[in-house]
Design an enzyme around this catalytic site. Structure first.
Site: not given
Ligand code: NAG
Ligand code: NAG
Ligand code: NAG
Length: 487
Positions: A192, A402, A464
């Site tokens: 991320s 994601d 994600h």
């Protein structure tokens, strides 16, 4: 010029000298001259630091674990270090960071790729597909203010570049302290927002080597960086939020998130947002204008985030509440927080009782970074290019479901666009490389493109938090690429 090694609670770590190295001792004991029970260390680059370590086997009950702090002046960075399940004495070392900024790396440890996973709020159970199956693994709460890491008098950092100094110092001291690891191949990985931090952090670690060598110390053997569902380039990512909600939603087999009218409205905002970010954040940098542009873009796409269409933005195939706290979609995060706030756990880990409140994501850390426009104030992929030119390999993988740091099942947007924009000497080898399937056994697990030191891989059926959703596949990506050079 001495950094004292202070020991708290738990087990006093091997008070062995370098000369005793061949004697029986835990594989990762610090090698330091003994001085009346205090371990004194000197580091020519970092005069004023200390290391506080507690040893346990808290996680899977078998793996030897070292937890504690590296104290850099008034900043105290908390880490967990797990020996490899295979051969700690020779296996590579991997650092894992979660994002946010302000997200504790306990996420990675307890729900993604660590030796154990939460078994309810009170304990953990062994996890079979941990990265420590063949790697010595290090989880770090950073930047300071995140997880168990704390500052004495408000010495927080609010940008990737500022934080990179702490990371370079941490890495130098860590390898100095756990001297059995000296020269070991080192991989810097994360997810991320860490997909933005890792390239800059790794560049700082690489650059520091010249100073380490000059001071007579072993350089850090930085071999690679790995970015999982990274938001490396927020401008590309922000613009992709149009594509993903208006054009590629059908990839996921769920109804369009926006109406035709709304999509036509947002479409006009895409070039405006792009021009504004490019002008005020990239081509020139004016913090006030850049923040205003960010806010313009956030408004342009805010319906997307605010809209409760019943799906999880971190995994478009999963039903969830709207974009609120991640722990609404992943209740295991609440277990992590409960477990790490438990005084028994904290005693085992050697947590400083004066700084023992654990929050999985510290929003005020993130707010400080946001206020600094860190997410768009520099091109993190330029650090990837600089590392590739210096022989440090890069792997970018992304779970295809994601939306946040995205790719799409059928199209190159978001993350892959970023990789195609990285500039380095061998970029043509990467750009010309064919995209092919990769497999786990006979099953196609995603697509891969590889060339010139860079690999991009998608992972099917993952969002994600790819190692949480597809731990076997990600472990295979890491094993093939880290250990065997390619996929
Ligand atoms: C070392 O750091 C501590 C904590 O910030 C500080 O109190 C002390 O003055 C520092 N010592 C030196 C010699 O810089
Ligand atoms: C966790 O521990 C608490 C306190 O001992 C207890 O009340 C609770 O039932 C436990 N929860 C589970 C799921 O075991
Ligand atoms: C969160 O970060 C802020 C600094 O931004 C710090 O003051 C605060 O203590 C941190 N909270 C926790 C629970 O660590």
């Amino acid at each position: 010029m001495l950094g004292a090694l202070v020991l708290i609670g738990g087990v006093v770590l091997g008070l062995t000298s370098v000369a005793d190295a061949a004697l029986q001792r835990p594989l990762l004991t610090p090698a330091s001259p003994k001085l009346d029970g205090l371990l004194q260390l000197e580091h020519p680059l970092y005069a004023n630091y200390s290391v506080r370590v507690t040893e346990s086997q808290f996680c899977d009950g078998v793996t030897r674990v070292y937890t504690g702090y590296i104290d850099l002046e008034a900043k105290h960075l908390f880490f967990y270090f797990f020996e490899s399940r295979r051969d700690p004495a020779s296996d590579d070392v991997v650092l894992w960071l979660n994002g946010g900024p302000g997200g504790s790396s306990a996420h990675g440890l307890f729900m993604e790729n660590g030796p154990c996973r939460m078994a309810g709020p009170n304990g953990t159970e062994r996890f079979e597909h941990s990265w420590n199956d063949f790697l010595n693994t290090l989880y770090l709460d950073q930047p300071v203010g995140t997880g168990f890491s704390y500052a004495d008098h408000g010495e927080y950092v609010s940008s990737t570049y500022e934080a990179s100094k702490d990371i370079a110092a941490f890495v130098a001291i860590f390898f100095h302290h756990f001297d059995n690891l000296k020269g070991r191949k080192f991989h810097m990985t994360g997810e991320s927002y860490a997909g933005r931090m890792i390239p800059v952090f790794a560049a700082a670690v690489h650059d520091q080597n010249a100073r380490l060598v000059k001071a007579g110390l072993a350089p850090i053997n930085l071999d690679s960086i790995v970015l999982g569902n990274g938001c490396t380039n927020f401008m590309i990512m922000t613009l992709s939020y149009y594509d993903i909600q208006c054009e590629y939603q059908q990839d996921y087999g769920i109804p369009p998130i926006q109406t035709a009218q709304e999509c036509s409205r947002i479409k006009q905002l895409v070039p405006r947002c792009e021009r504004r970010l490019k002008t005020s954040c990239i081509d020139t940098y004016d913090k006030t204008d850049c923040l205003a542009s960010l806010s313009f873009c956030a408004d342009a796409f805010k319906d997307f985030w605010a809209k409760d269409d019943g799906y999880n933005p971190h995994d478009r195939t999963l039903p969830c509440k709207p974009y609120m706290g991640m722990d609404e979609c992943y209740p295991i995060i609440k277990d992590i927080s409960a477990y790490l706030n438990n005084p028994t756990t904290q005693a085992t880990l050697g947590v400083d009782l004066a700084h023992s409140t654990f929050v999985a994501h510290n929003g005020s850390v993130q707010a400080m970074w946001e206020a600094n426009a860190d997410r768009v104030s520099f091109r993190a992929e330029d650090a990837i290019g600089a590392l590739l030119d210096r022989g440090v390999r890069a792997l970018v993988y992304v779970g295809v479901n994601d939306f946040v740091c995205n790719w799409a099942r059928l199209s190159s947007i978001g993350t892959e666009r970023m990789t195609l924009g990285v500039e380095w000497a061998q970029q043509e080898a990467y750009r010309r490389a064919p995209v092919r399937d990769w497999r786990v056994g006979d099953v196609v697990a995603g697509k891969v493109r590889s060339g010139g030191g860079m690999t991009f891989a998608t992972v099917l059926d993952a969002g994600h938090l790819t190692p949480h959703d597809q731990p076997v596949r990600v472990l295979e990506v890491v094993r093939k690429w880290l250990l065997n050079g390619d996929m």
